[in-house]
Design a protein around this motif. Sequence first.
Motif, PDB file in Angstrom:
ATOM      1  N   ARG A 134       0.812  -1.215   0.000  1.00  0.00           N
ATOM      2  CA  ARG A 134       0.000   0.000   0.000  1.00  0.00           C
ATOM      3  C   ARG A 134       0.839   1.256   0.000  1.00  0.00           C
ATOM      4  N   MET A 215       8.011  -5.750   2.399  1.00  0.00           N
ATOM      5  CA  MET A 215       6.598  -5.457   2.210  1.00  0.00           C
ATOM      6  C   MET A 215       5.981  -6.142   0.997  1.00  0.00           C
ATOM      7  N   ARG A 216       6.643  -7.170   0.496  1.00  0.00           N
ATOM      8  CA  ARG A 216       6.064  -7.917  -0.615  1.00  0.00           C
ATOM      9  C   ARG A 216       4.802  -8.638  -0.156  1.00  0.00           C
ATOM     10  N   PRO A 218       2.149 -11.611   0.365  1.00  0.00           N
ATOM     11  CA  PRO A 218       2.443 -13.013   0.679  1.00  0.00           C
ATOM     12  C   PRO A 218       2.495 -13.845  -0.592  1.00  0.00           C
ATOM     13  N   ILE A 554      -7.675  -5.357  -0.843  1.00  0.00           N
ATOM     14  CA  ILE A 554      -7.254  -6.606  -0.191  1.00  0.00           C
ATOM     15  C   ILE A 554      -5.867  -6.928  -0.722  1.00  0.00           C
ATOM     16  N   ILE A 555      -4.931  -7.163   0.180  1.00  0.00           N
ATOM     17  CA  ILE A 555      -3.571  -7.489  -0.290  1.00  0.00           C
ATOM     18  C   ILE A 555      -3.628  -8.830  -1.019  1.00  0.00           C
ATOM     19  N   PRO A 556      -3.149  -8.872  -2.261  1.00  0.00           N
ATOM     20  CA  PRO A 556      -3.277 -10.117  -3.043  1.00  0.00           C
ATOM     21  C   PRO A 556      -2.352 -11.218  -2.537  1.00  0.00           C
ATOM     22  N   ASN A 557      -2.746 -12.435  -2.787  1.00  0.00           N
ATOM     23  CA  ASN A 557      -1.919 -13.599  -2.497  1.00  0.00           C
ATOM     24  C   ASN A 557      -1.286 -14.030  -3.807  1.00  0.00           C
ATOM     25  N   PRO A 577     -14.146  -9.245  -3.266  1.00  0.00           N
ATOM     26  CA  PRO A 577     -13.791  -9.937  -2.022  1.00  0.00           C
ATOM     27  C   PRO A 577     -15.033 -10.115  -1.155  1.00  0.00           C
ATOM     28  N   HIS A 581     -11.882  -4.443   4.876  1.00  0.00           N
ATOM     29  CA  HIS A 581     -11.380  -4.099   6.206  1.00  0.00           C
ATOM     30  C   HIS A 581     -11.047  -2.616   6.252  1.00  0.00           C
ATOM     31  N   ILE A 583      -8.557   0.394   6.563  1.00  0.00           N
ATOM     32  CA  ILE A 583      -7.182   0.511   6.066  1.00  0.00           C
ATOM     33  C   ILE A 583      -6.542   1.730   6.694  1.00  0.00           C
TER      34      ILE A 583
END
Lengths: 663, 201
Positions: A134, A215-216, A218, A554-557, A577, A581, A583
């Motif tokens: 982000r 900060m990559r 996951p 949403i942080i991507p996987n 999603p 949440h 932020i």
Amino acid sequence: MLGKLSLSAIPLHDAIIMGAVYGSLVLAVIIIALLTWFRKWSFLWNEWLTSLDHKKIGIMYMILASIMLLRGFSDAMLMRSQQALAAGANPGFLQPPHFDQIFGSHGTIMIVFVLMPFLVGLMNIIIPQQIGARDVAFPLMNSISLGLTIAGAFLVMISLGVGQFTTAGWSGIAPLFEKQFNPSTGVDYWMWAIQISGVGSTLTAINFLVTIIKMRAPGLTFMRLPLFVWTALTTNVLIVLSFPVLTAALFLLTLDRYLGMHFYTNDLGGNMMLWNNLFWMWGHPEVYILILPAFGVFSEVVATFSRKKLFGYKSLVYATVAIMFLSFTVWLHHFFTMGNTPAVNVFFSITTMLIAIPTGVKVYDWLFTMYRGRITFSVPMYWTMGFLTIFVLGGMTGVLLSIPPADFVFHNSVFLIAHFHNMLIPGALFGYFAGIQYWFPKAYGFRLDEKWGKRAFWGWFIGFLLAFIPLYILGFMGMPRRLSHYYNLEWQPLLIVALAGAVMILFGILCLIIQFIVSIKNRKANVDVTGDPWNGRTLEWATSSPPAEYNFAIIPNVHTLDEFWDRKERGIAYQRPEKYHDIRMPKNRPHGVIICALALTFGFAMVWYIWWLAALSIAGIIGTVIISAVTNETEYVIPAHEVQRIEEERFRALAAAQDSGNI
Amino acid sequence: MQNSMESTYPAEWHEADRLEIQMLGFWIYLMSDLVIFAILFATFIVLGQNYAGGPGPKQLFDLPYLFGETMLLLTSSVAYGFGMVAMQQEKKNAVLAGLGAAFLLGAGFVAMEIHEFYGMIMAGHGPSHSGFLSSFFALVGTHGTHVSFGLLWMAVMMIQLLIKGPTVVVRSRLMRLSLFWHFLDIVWVGVFTVVYLWQVL
């Protein structure tokens, strides 16, 4: 009270300089007037200057670089015109001391205030999005880095109208830049401009190293990183290790000039070659600092516009890392003529030639990526193809120069000038232009005009060849660099051709400007609703254009290399999603602007020996840093329902685009 | 399917992540600072024999005095270490005592260094007299400036500790200052060896 500063510092008698000064002042007044008229000051302050949003900071870097490109190019035009004219009895229109300042400011500006800000700007806009983050690791420090870079650029600009710029070249000539031989303000302006912006670059590198390492998203392992992230990573390693060398080298020069010490002097135990070693220990890695991220851009562009996976991803990564290591082992090839033993010269000659190997690997990887690809010849691809054709030529002249006996002949001739422009213009600048064309829709939400983009490319491409091939030939004819006047009339026709090349490049620059104007005018027609205008492969294309402040709701996987492409293949790229949440994002903070102003004041005060002001501004900077640490509430929360509102709006736009067949 | 595409990653950065990020950033900064020192060391080694007819290390350096100076800096680090141990045990006053002792010992080091420099300059051996003296003052002076900034930082942290108490942020800053303080110790060991011992013996 004002040190050495007096009204006589302003070169009122020089029509050319004063023309430029008045021009800049009029422009500044117009901008200030417009801002006041449209009541945009608070907008500028709240939305831009104090913003810690990495995308906005990146855009400000790009604007700085574009403005400085115009300034640096004006210097180039002056030099080309002077050399086309000043043969034999004709003295040309520039006095030698003025000409000497121009080649110094051209080099300083182009390296430190054009290519560096382009590079840092692109990293800022793209890296967090490509790694699914982000923001950067240290948003406030990011803004301070920008402030320091701008302060340095301002110092160079001020030197135009108050005092003068260095006559000892952009790389510094020991002992010519010592107080004894260069007592005026020129060297000090150059020194402080680079010093202040250099500190900013070091902070930037620390910031991006931590961002990329920590900060990559996951699943985004190192071997799944987009090539641009890889090249940025290696570039930042180079910055962290090499810019402190420059800082130390300039610090020692400061001690020489201000306190009469003997580091680079030719008497009392100084050592002139110490400067050359220290400067190029930074200077050579700096070349790769500028070029590697451009290689990253080319890699992204080639894969996207060939509709293929990048050929030899792993070999590109290893080649990048190999270049990173090798770039620290070649600095001495900048002064083979220093008088080392043959063994030393041979060592550095071989390491220099070795760099051609990983670079060659890269060129073949790009070619094989295009091979049997479904290539779209869009503007970014033009710049990439242009780069591939001329860069190889520059690489070969580099191998020529890496042979010490040949270098003894070419050293400080215009052959060398042609060589390094041949590396940096296609290798770095074309890359950043490709990057600008490629990522512009991401940053602003609409595409750039293709027609004018292609015209700009041809202007630069043909202009480059016309301007620099003659310099190769002139180098063979024995023409030294940095001549404000010459008597060998055989050189003149080729120098006139070179001027014609510069005019072609001017045409290219004008086309770029027109391209921006035309595109802004037609932005409704060129709007990018999907956030993915090129059918891209990497994560930055998964966000909207321009991205929401938080980039990813949403942080991507991440599961694979080219994650976004994979998702599109599987038809799951645009899924809602289950829930959103809250932020947390960094609040605006003014410290970057304050430190920019204080650093500029400090630099100016040091140049003019206004000691009380220098002390005051340093105290101010330290105070600002301490105060910045007092604040506890540095973040604000975007509530989940607000995130949902923004995202729903995007999904509606996507659906509408789907209906009209835009996806 | 949809769930596997979404991250199980925390929507917020936890304080622990933040700490780790800041620590890594500070380590990288220390590394870049070390490069500056490396260049100053290299410069000293290149120029260190250029006396230009002036005095050399044997005439200028007083090893017992410098040994005392060294001890002040090293014990300062030890005191800081005790302060950090006290922080683990949540004893605020003991932390303050450790920091205070570290501050005083560090200030003593800086005072002794200034005294040494002052003596040399007054005796006519200032930095502008030879390449050797220039490189000596640059290296040792840069280290001394770092120590002085460390002292300023320590003073600020003591005030923050008093006002804010041992919050997460204050503790993480104290940990980074600890790194900085020990880092300067290590550099000083290099300075003492290369500049003083090696040149005199």
